[in-house]
Scaffold this motif. Structure first.
Motif, short mmCIF file in Angstrom:
data_model
loop_
_atom_site.label_atom_id
_atom_site.label_comp_id
_atom_site.label_asym_id
_atom_site.label_seq_id
_atom_site.Cartn_x
_atom_site.Cartn_y
_atom_site.Cartn_z
N THR A 60 46.44 46.46 38.63
CA THR A 60 45.75 47.63 37.90
C THR A 60 44.88 47.41 36.72
O THR A 60 45.62 46.54 35.79
CB THR A 60 46.84 48.92 37.78
OG1 THR A 60 47.95 48.43 36.96
CG2 THR A 60 47.30 49.19 39.04
N TYR A 61 43.89 48.15 36.59
CA TYR A 61 43.17 47.68 35.28
C TYR A 61 42.68 48.96 34.70
O TYR A 61 42.29 50.02 35.75
CB TYR A 61 41.92 46.85 35.55
CG TYR A 61 42.42 45.39 35.89
CD1 TYR A 61 42.33 45.06 37.38
CD2 TYR A 61 42.95 44.23 34.99
CE1 TYR A 61 42.88 43.64 37.76
CE2 TYR A 61 43.07 43.30 35.45
CZ TYR A 61 43.26 43.16 36.89
OH TYR A 61 43.80 41.65 37.08
N TYR A 62 42.46 49.12 33.48
CA TYR A 62 42.14 50.49 32.84
C TYR A 62 41.19 50.31 31.94
O TYR A 62 41.24 49.14 31.19
CB TYR A 62 43.10 51.29 32.53
CG TYR A 62 44.13 51.55 33.44
CD1 TYR A 62 45.21 51.12 33.69
CD2 TYR A 62 43.97 52.76 34.12
CE1 TYR A 62 46.24 51.36 34.66
CE2 TYR A 62 44.90 53.06 34.95
CZ TYR A 62 45.98 52.50 35.42
OH TYR A 62 46.93 52.85 36.31
N ALA A 63 40.04 51.20 31.50
CA ALA A 63 39.25 50.96 30.37
C ALA A 63 40.07 51.26 29.39
O ALA A 63 41.20 52.05 29.36
CB ALA A 63 38.00 52.13 30.49
N ASP A 64 39.81 50.58 28.21
CA ASP A 64 40.53 50.90 26.96
C ASP A 64 40.51 52.37 26.47
O ASP A 64 41.50 53.24 26.29
CB ASP A 64 39.91 50.10 25.67
CG ASP A 64 40.22 48.73 26.01
OD1 ASP A 64 39.58 47.97 25.13
OD2 ASP A 64 41.10 48.39 26.56
#
Length: 121
Positions: A60-64
């Motif tokens: 999973t990846y998220y914008a800061d």
């Protein structure tokens, strides 16, 4: 060809929560990376979150800007991806889009029609 249909948007006060849903039809989400993007008025569309589980491990990846507040998840049985949004801020106001791609979720080929999220201060 996949169809992606978002729902769950609405108007919420700052600090509140919403859960967006993205129902896929036409193919299983099991074989594609899935993501959420958003576009605020007068701004370019930006990446929000993505999920890829095809190797057996879920990445999973998220914008800061949303890290720690938003959570992407999926229900393979329902062929649906979710975006849980907590501690919403006025700057989260945007049209939120669901997307999928086989190769690069940061440049997806398949898009939903979008759902509006408005956060009042």
């Amino acid at each position: 060809q996949v169809q992606l249909v978002e729902s769950g948007g609405g108007l919420v006060q700052a600090g509140g929560s919403l859960r967006l849903s993205c129902a896929a039809s036409g193919r299983s989400i099991s074989y594609y990376a899935m993501g959420w993007f958003r576009q605020a008025p007068g701004k370019e569309r930006e990446f929000v979150a993505s999920m890829d589980w095809r190797t057996g491990y879920t990445y999973t990846y998220y914008a800061d800007s949303v890290k720690g507040r938003f959570t992407i998840s999926r229900d393979n049985a329902k062929n649906t991806v979710y975006l849980q949004m907590n501690s919403l801020k006025p700057e989260d106001t945007a049209v939120y889009y669901c997307a999928s791609d086989f190769n690069n979720i940061r440049a997806p080929k398949d898009w939903g029609q979008g759902t509006q999220v408005a956060v009042s201060s």
